[in-house]
Design an enzyme around this catalytic site. Structure first.
Site, PDB file in Angstrom:
ATOM      1  N   ARG A 169       0.794  -1.189  -0.019  1.00  0.00           N
ATOM      2  CA  ARG A 169      -0.113   0.049   0.084  1.00  0.00           C
ATOM      3  C   ARG A 169       0.796   1.424  -0.106  1.00  0.00           C
ATOM      4  O   ARG A 169       0.579   2.277   0.635  1.00  0.00           O
ATOM      5  CB  ARG A 169      -1.107  -0.131   1.282  1.00  0.00           C
ATOM      6  CG  ARG A 169      -1.829  -1.222   1.340  1.00  0.00           C
ATOM      7  CD  ARG A 169      -2.937  -1.142   0.038  1.00  0.00           C
ATOM      8  NE  ARG A 169      -3.964  -1.970   0.308  1.00  0.00           N
ATOM      9  CZ  ARG A 169      -3.955  -3.427   0.207  1.00  0.00           C
ATOM     10  NH1 ARG A 169      -2.944  -4.102  -0.999  1.00  0.00           N
ATOM     11  NH2 ARG A 169      -5.043  -4.200   0.129  1.00  0.00           N
ATOM     12  N   SER A 240     -11.435   0.359   2.941  1.00  0.00           N
ATOM     13  CA  SER A 240     -10.803   0.192   4.189  1.00  0.00           C
ATOM     14  C   SER A 240     -10.364   1.484   4.861  1.00  0.00           C
ATOM     15  O   SER A 240      -9.346   2.316   4.159  1.00  0.00           O
ATOM     16  CB  SER A 240      -9.577  -0.564   4.100  1.00  0.00           C
ATOM     17  OG  SER A 240     -10.142  -1.826   3.675  1.00  0.00           O
ATOM     18  N   GLU A 349      -5.573   4.850   6.061  1.00  0.00           N
ATOM     19  CA  GLU A 349      -5.417   4.453   4.571  1.00  0.00           C
ATOM     20  C   GLU A 349      -5.858   5.658   3.876  1.00  0.00           C
ATOM     21  O   GLU A 349      -4.626   6.144   2.848  1.00  0.00           O
ATOM     22  CB  GLU A 349      -5.832   3.220   4.215  1.00  0.00           C
ATOM     23  CG  GLU A 349      -5.397   2.612   2.756  1.00  0.00           C
ATOM     24  CD  GLU A 349      -6.067   1.739   2.063  1.00  0.00           C
ATOM     25  OE1 GLU A 349      -5.857   0.623   2.560  1.00  0.00           O
ATOM     26  OE2 GLU A 349      -7.010   1.665   1.386  1.00  0.00           O
TER      27      GLU A 349
HETATM   28  P1  FAD Z   1      -8.628   9.431  -5.316  1.00  0.00           P
HETATM   29  O1  FAD Z   1      -9.219   9.085  -4.033  1.00  0.00           O
HETATM   30  O2  FAD Z   1      -9.090  10.452  -6.033  1.00  0.00           O
HETATM   31  O3  FAD Z   1      -7.147   9.921  -4.801  1.00  0.00           O
HETATM   32  C1  FAD Z   1      -6.308   9.237  -4.066  1.00  0.00           C
HETATM   33  C2  FAD Z   1      -4.985   9.594  -3.744  1.00  0.00           C
HETATM   34  O4  FAD Z   1      -4.052   9.641  -4.878  1.00  0.00           O
HETATM   35  C3  FAD Z   1      -4.734  11.032  -3.309  1.00  0.00           C
HETATM   36  O5  FAD Z   1      -3.635  11.468  -2.729  1.00  0.00           O
HETATM   37  C4  FAD Z   1      -4.709  11.805  -4.587  1.00  0.00           C
HETATM   38  O6  FAD Z   1      -4.060  13.263  -4.594  1.00  0.00           O
HETATM   39  C5  FAD Z   1      -3.772  10.885  -5.463  1.00  0.00           C
HETATM   40  N1  FAD Z   1      -4.006  10.780  -6.978  1.00  0.00           N
HETATM   41  C6  FAD Z   1      -5.305  10.406  -7.576  1.00  0.00           C
HETATM   42  N2  FAD Z   1      -5.059  10.532  -9.006  1.00  0.00           N
HETATM   43  C7  FAD Z   1      -3.559  10.910  -9.228  1.00  0.00           C
HETATM   44  C8  FAD Z   1      -3.212  11.025 -10.287  1.00  0.00           C
HETATM   45  N3  FAD Z   1      -3.551  11.059 -11.629  1.00  0.00           N
HETATM   46  N4  FAD Z   1      -1.777  11.545 -10.277  1.00  0.00           N
HETATM   47  C9  FAD Z   1      -1.126  11.991  -8.932  1.00  0.00           C
HETATM   48  N5  FAD Z   1      -1.962  11.824  -7.953  1.00  0.00           N
HETATM   49  C10 FAD Z   1      -3.024  11.104  -8.051  1.00  0.00           C
HETATM   50  N6  FAD Z   1      -7.952   0.247  -2.373  1.00  0.00           N
HETATM   51  C11 FAD Z   1      -7.272  -1.312  -2.556  1.00  0.00           C
HETATM   52  O7  FAD Z   1      -5.980  -0.800  -2.619  1.00  0.00           O
HETATM   53  N7  FAD Z   1      -7.705  -2.215  -2.670  1.00  0.00           N
HETATM   54  C12 FAD Z   1      -9.142  -2.274  -2.569  1.00  0.00           C
HETATM   55  O8  FAD Z   1      -9.598  -3.698  -2.529  1.00  0.00           O
HETATM   56  C13 FAD Z   1      -9.964  -1.147  -2.367  1.00  0.00           C
HETATM   57  N8  FAD Z   1     -11.255  -1.293  -2.216  1.00  0.00           N
HETATM   58  C14 FAD Z   1     -11.988  -0.118  -1.875  1.00  0.00           C
HETATM   59  C15 FAD Z   1     -13.426  -0.501  -1.920  1.00  0.00           C
HETATM   60  C16 FAD Z   1     -14.246   0.813  -1.529  1.00  0.00           C
HETATM   61  C17 FAD Z   1     -15.828   0.503  -1.423  1.00  0.00           C
HETATM   62  C18 FAD Z   1     -13.703   1.905  -1.557  1.00  0.00           C
HETATM   63  C19 FAD Z   1     -14.573   3.259  -1.264  1.00  0.00           C
HETATM   64  C20 FAD Z   1     -12.320   2.277  -1.857  1.00  0.00           C
HETATM   65  C21 FAD Z   1     -11.459   0.725  -1.980  1.00  0.00           C
HETATM   66  N9  FAD Z   1     -10.074   1.165  -2.201  1.00  0.00           N
HETATM   67  C22 FAD Z   1      -9.224   0.201  -2.310  1.00  0.00           C
HETATM   68  C23 FAD Z   1      -9.389   2.345  -2.246  1.00  0.00           C
HETATM   69  C24 FAD Z   1      -9.394   3.264  -3.591  1.00  0.00           C
HETATM   70  O9  FAD Z   1     -10.484   2.787  -4.351  1.00  0.00           O
HETATM   71  C25 FAD Z   1      -8.059   3.153  -4.108  1.00  0.00           C
HETATM   72  O10 FAD Z   1      -7.167   3.768  -3.584  1.00  0.00           O
HETATM   73  C26 FAD Z   1      -8.091   3.842  -5.511  1.00  0.00           C
HETATM   74  O11 FAD Z   1      -6.920   3.591  -6.277  1.00  0.00           O
HETATM   75  C27 FAD Z   1      -8.380   5.441  -5.398  1.00  0.00           C
HETATM   76  O12 FAD Z   1      -8.578   5.881  -6.553  1.00  0.00           O
HETATM   77  P2  FAD Z   1      -9.417   7.352  -6.869  1.00  0.00           P
HETATM   78  O13 FAD Z   1      -9.341   7.684  -8.269  1.00  0.00           O
HETATM   79  O14 FAD Z   1     -10.522   7.328  -6.226  1.00  0.00           O
HETATM   80  O15 FAD Z   1      -8.137   8.209  -6.051  1.00  0.00           O
HETATM   81  P1  NAP Z   2     -10.620 -10.803   3.856  1.00  0.00           P
HETATM   82  O1  NAP Z   2     -10.297 -11.628   2.678  1.00  0.00           O
HETATM   83  O2  NAP Z   2     -11.765 -11.095   4.705  1.00  0.00           O
HETATM   84  O3  NAP Z   2      -9.249 -10.682   4.633  1.00  0.00           O
HETATM   85  C1  NAP Z   2      -9.005  -9.909   5.767  1.00  0.00           C
HETATM   86  C2  NAP Z   2      -7.755  -9.445   5.820  1.00  0.00           C
HETATM   87  O4  NAP Z   2      -6.712 -10.460   5.887  1.00  0.00           O
HETATM   88  C3  NAP Z   2      -7.235  -8.625   4.654  1.00  0.00           C
HETATM   89  O5  NAP Z   2      -6.874  -7.332   5.136  1.00  0.00           O
HETATM   90  C4  NAP Z   2      -6.275  -9.272   3.898  1.00  0.00           C
HETATM   91  O6  NAP Z   2      -4.959  -8.492   3.686  1.00  0.00           O
HETATM   92  C5  NAP Z   2      -5.819 -10.367   4.992  1.00  0.00           C
HETATM   93  N1  NAP Z   2      -5.645 -11.661   4.243  1.00  0.00           N
HETATM   94  C6  NAP Z   2      -6.601 -12.514   4.159  1.00  0.00           C
HETATM   95  N2  NAP Z   2      -5.918 -13.551   3.489  1.00  0.00           N
HETATM   96  C7  NAP Z   2      -4.657 -13.456   3.281  1.00  0.00           C
HETATM   97  C8  NAP Z   2      -3.742 -14.204   2.860  1.00  0.00           C
HETATM   98  N3  NAP Z   2      -3.740 -15.527   2.276  1.00  0.00           N
HETATM   99  N4  NAP Z   2      -2.414 -13.776   2.857  1.00  0.00           N
HETATM  100  C9  NAP Z   2      -2.276 -12.411   3.433  1.00  0.00           C
HETATM  101  N5  NAP Z   2      -3.152 -11.774   3.863  1.00  0.00           N
HETATM  102  C10 NAP Z   2      -4.563 -11.920   3.918  1.00  0.00           C
HETATM  103  O7  NAP Z   2     -10.631  -9.231   3.524  1.00  0.00           O
HETATM  104  P2  NAP Z   2     -11.806  -8.248   2.883  1.00  0.00           P
HETATM  105  O8  NAP Z   2     -12.020  -7.178   4.004  1.00  0.00           O
HETATM  106  O9  NAP Z   2     -13.006  -9.113   2.453  1.00  0.00           O
HETATM  107  O10 NAP Z   2     -11.039  -7.536   1.591  1.00  0.00           O
HETATM  108  C11 NAP Z   2     -10.915  -8.623   0.380  1.00  0.00           C
HETATM  109  C12 NAP Z   2      -9.599  -8.057  -0.209  1.00  0.00           C
HETATM  110  O11 NAP Z   2     -10.179  -6.679  -0.827  1.00  0.00           O
HETATM  111  C13 NAP Z   2      -8.408  -7.747   0.706  1.00  0.00           C
HETATM  112  O12 NAP Z   2      -7.205  -7.944  -0.243  1.00  0.00           O
HETATM  113  C14 NAP Z   2      -8.480  -6.287   0.989  1.00  0.00           C
HETATM  114  O13 NAP Z   2      -7.271  -5.609   0.923  1.00  0.00           O
HETATM  115  C15 NAP Z   2      -9.092  -5.783  -0.371  1.00  0.00           C
HETATM  116  N6  NAP Z   2     -10.037  -4.500   0.092  1.00  0.00           N
HETATM  117  C16 NAP Z   2      -9.314  -3.465   0.242  1.00  0.00           C
HETATM  118  C17 NAP Z   2     -10.149  -2.213   0.699  1.00  0.00           C
HETATM  119  C18 NAP Z   2      -9.252  -0.793   0.692  1.00  0.00           C
HETATM  120  O14 NAP Z   2     -10.024   0.351   0.734  1.00  0.00           O
HETATM  121  N7  NAP Z   2      -8.023  -0.831   0.627  1.00  0.00           N
HETATM  122  C19 NAP Z   2     -11.412  -2.398   0.756  1.00  0.00           C
HETATM  123  C20 NAP Z   2     -11.947  -3.407   0.565  1.00  0.00           C
HETATM  124  C21 NAP Z   2     -11.381  -4.561   0.108  1.00  0.00           C
HETATM  125  P3  NAP Z   2      -4.619  -7.478   2.669  1.00  0.00           P
HETATM  126  O15 NAP Z   2      -5.781  -6.203   2.889  1.00  0.00           O
HETATM  127  O16 NAP Z   2      -3.623  -7.137   2.949  1.00  0.00           O
HETATM  128  O17 NAP Z   2      -5.097  -8.021   1.218  1.00  0.00           O
END
Ligand code: FAD
Ligand code: NAP
Length: 357
Positions: A169, A240, A349
């Site tokens: 991340r 998250s 995050e």
């Molecule tokens: P924004 O929210 O608009 O911006 C995020 C950051 O990036 C800010 O700092 C912004 O300044 C910067 N930024 C955006 N675009 C640019 C650009 N073109 N150049 C330079 N900087 C930029 N994240 C995960 O990693 N895994 C997931 O599974 C995941 N699931 C999600 C589920 C939900 C329901 C939600 C709401 C979010 C989730 N996220 C997840 C977080 C998010 O979707 C990601 O981080 C995504 O990449 C953000 O994209 P955005 O365009 O909305 O960025």
């Molecule tokens: P999940 O599958 O229920 O798992 C719970 C947590 O355990 C997650 O945070 C995941 O880490 C970790 N995990 C599970 N299995 C693992 C493995 N085999 N090895 C290493 N780590 C493991 O999680 P969930 O909340 O339903 O989300 C599913 C996936 O979507 C995850 O990868 C999560 O990161 C991603 N997600 C991200 C966001 C966001 O906003 N960043 C939002 C929703 C979902 P990791 O998170 O590091 O994968």
């Protein structure tokens, strides 16, 4: 050269998925690469800070934004080269493309590599910022390069994968000296016609139907996510809210004595160890933030117009319209309770305005 569209005093509510009320001082729409020069020319004159905005799914505005938001609307997808011997291709995708639409199109066209990352909200350009990850796959595995514009100096630079410095991340673009200095313009992906399954996360490993190609994994990930996560269009949220904490293995072992069910994961192999702490030679380990919040009794907590989602402890949601302050207070409360109970510091995050110390 087309002129930038510039608007003043813009409502923040529809610009980010947490949908807090508030206003941005200035909003600039970036629709063409040749407009980047104008951003650099205006850089010092525009209200500060200057932040790039995609879909706002990883930004929380906890107050009015006194600066300038640059809304990235750059569009386009091109196949740069195809290697028919290795069955691979390099694709260049513009930063303002919708991430999920790009993943869906690539899978539909028979390419593998992004299927585990289906249905993540946001734009392609934001994906490298935090090296998005889900279900055991990170952007870093498919991303071979990023083209970005340095706003203060007006330089375009190509970052190969090593220069992006991807980690859990995190990336080069999130480092304190680089943050908000770059506009990511496009991202290059290497995809394969050969399916390389990554199915070790329990939700995919135990999926009730066979996952035999990229399309079936894509469909499964969409189905799982829709069943677990709130749709921001229905219940505003930023995904998250906290990162999974990375701690020393010895500390995780201590915590494991108090919380025998605590999931502990090694970082590099992305495999859970059978007893939760014997993770091999890699010293730092990853804890589940959701588990800690749930164990602290905070899952489902309602806090003014926001709360902790009852089905997922890591997701903070907005139940009623309102300003962003309440979510900041709730986040601080969660951090304090988890730190007091378990000695673990949870770091948010999403990008939060105002910047947190
Ligand atoms: P924004 O929210 O608009 O911006 C995020 C950051 O990036 C800010 O700092 C912004 O300044 C910067 N930024 C955006 N675009 C640019 C650009 N073109 N150049 C330079 N900087 C930029 N994240 C995960 O990693 N895994 C997931 O599974 C995941 N699931 C999600 C589920 C939900 C329901 C939600 C709401 C979010 C989730 N996220 C997840 C977080 C998010 O979707 C990601 O981080 C995504 O990449 C953000 O994209 P955005 O365009 O909305 O960025
Ligand atoms: P999940 O599958 O229920 O798992 C719970 C947590 O355990 C997650 O945070 C995941 O880490 C970790 N995990 C599970 N299995 C693992 C493995 N085999 N090895 C290493 N780590 C493991 O999680 P969930 O909340 O339903 O989300 C599913 C996936 O979507 C995850 O990868 C999560 O990161 C991603 N997600 C991200 C966001 C966001 O906003 N960043 C939002 C929703 C979902 P990791 O998170 O590091 O994968």
């Amino acid at each position: 050269m087309t002129s930038l569209v510039v608007r003043e005093q813009v409502s923040l509510e529809s610009l980010h998925t947490f949908a807090s009320l508030g206003q941005a001082q200035k909003l600039v729409e970036l629709t063409a690469v040749d407009q980047l020069e104008q951003i650099t020319a205006q850089w010092a004159a525009w209200p500060q800070p200057i932040w790039v905005l995609g879909s706002g799914s990883n930004i929380v505005f906890a107050g009015d934004f006194p600066g300038t938001l640059i809304l990235n609307l750059l569009k386009g997808r091109d196949c740069l080269s195809e290697n028919t011997t290795q069955n691979t291709a390099i694709w260049r995708v513009s930063a303002g493309e919708c991430w999920h639409d790009w993943v869906a199109a690539s899978v539909q066209a028979g390419w593998s590599g992004l299927e585990n990352l289906a249905l993540i909200p946001g734009t392609v350009g934001a994906a490298p910022i935090q090296n998005i990850g889900a279900y055991g796959v990170e952007l870093a595995e498919a991303c071979v390069g990023v083209t970005a514009w340095h706003m203060p100096s007006g330089q375009m630079r190509y970052f190969d994968r090593a220069a992006c410095a991807f980690s859990y991340r995190d990336s080069f673009f999130k480092q304190p000296d680089e943050r908000h200095q770059w506009v990511i313009v496009s991202v290059d992906f290497q995809l394969s016609r050969t399916f390389q399954p990554k199915l070790h996360y329990p939700a995919l490993h135990d999926y009730p139907e066979p996952l035999t190609d990229a399309k079936s994994v894509f469909d499964a990930v969409c189905q799982i996510r829709q069943s677990k996560l709130p749709d921001p269009a229905v219940l505003p949220n930023a995904g998250s809210f906290f990162k999974n904490p990375i701690v020393e293995k010895a500390f995780a072992a201590q915590l494991h004595q108090v919380l025998p069910e605590l999931p502990v994961y090694s970082i590099n192999t992305a495999q859970a160890s059978p007893d939760g702490v014997e993770t091999g030679p890699v010293e730092p380990v990853k804890l589940s933030a959701a588990f800690l919040i749930e164990q602290a009794g905070l899952k489902g907590l309602n806090w003014h117009e926001v709360g902790v989602y009852a089905q997922h402890a890591l997701v903070l949601v907005r139940h009623q319209p309102g300003p962003g302050r309440a979510v900041l207070d709730l986040a601080h409360h969660i951090q304090e309770v988890v730190a007091a109970r378990f000695g673990v510091n949870l770091a948010p995050e999403p990008e939060i305005w105002p910047l947190q110390p």
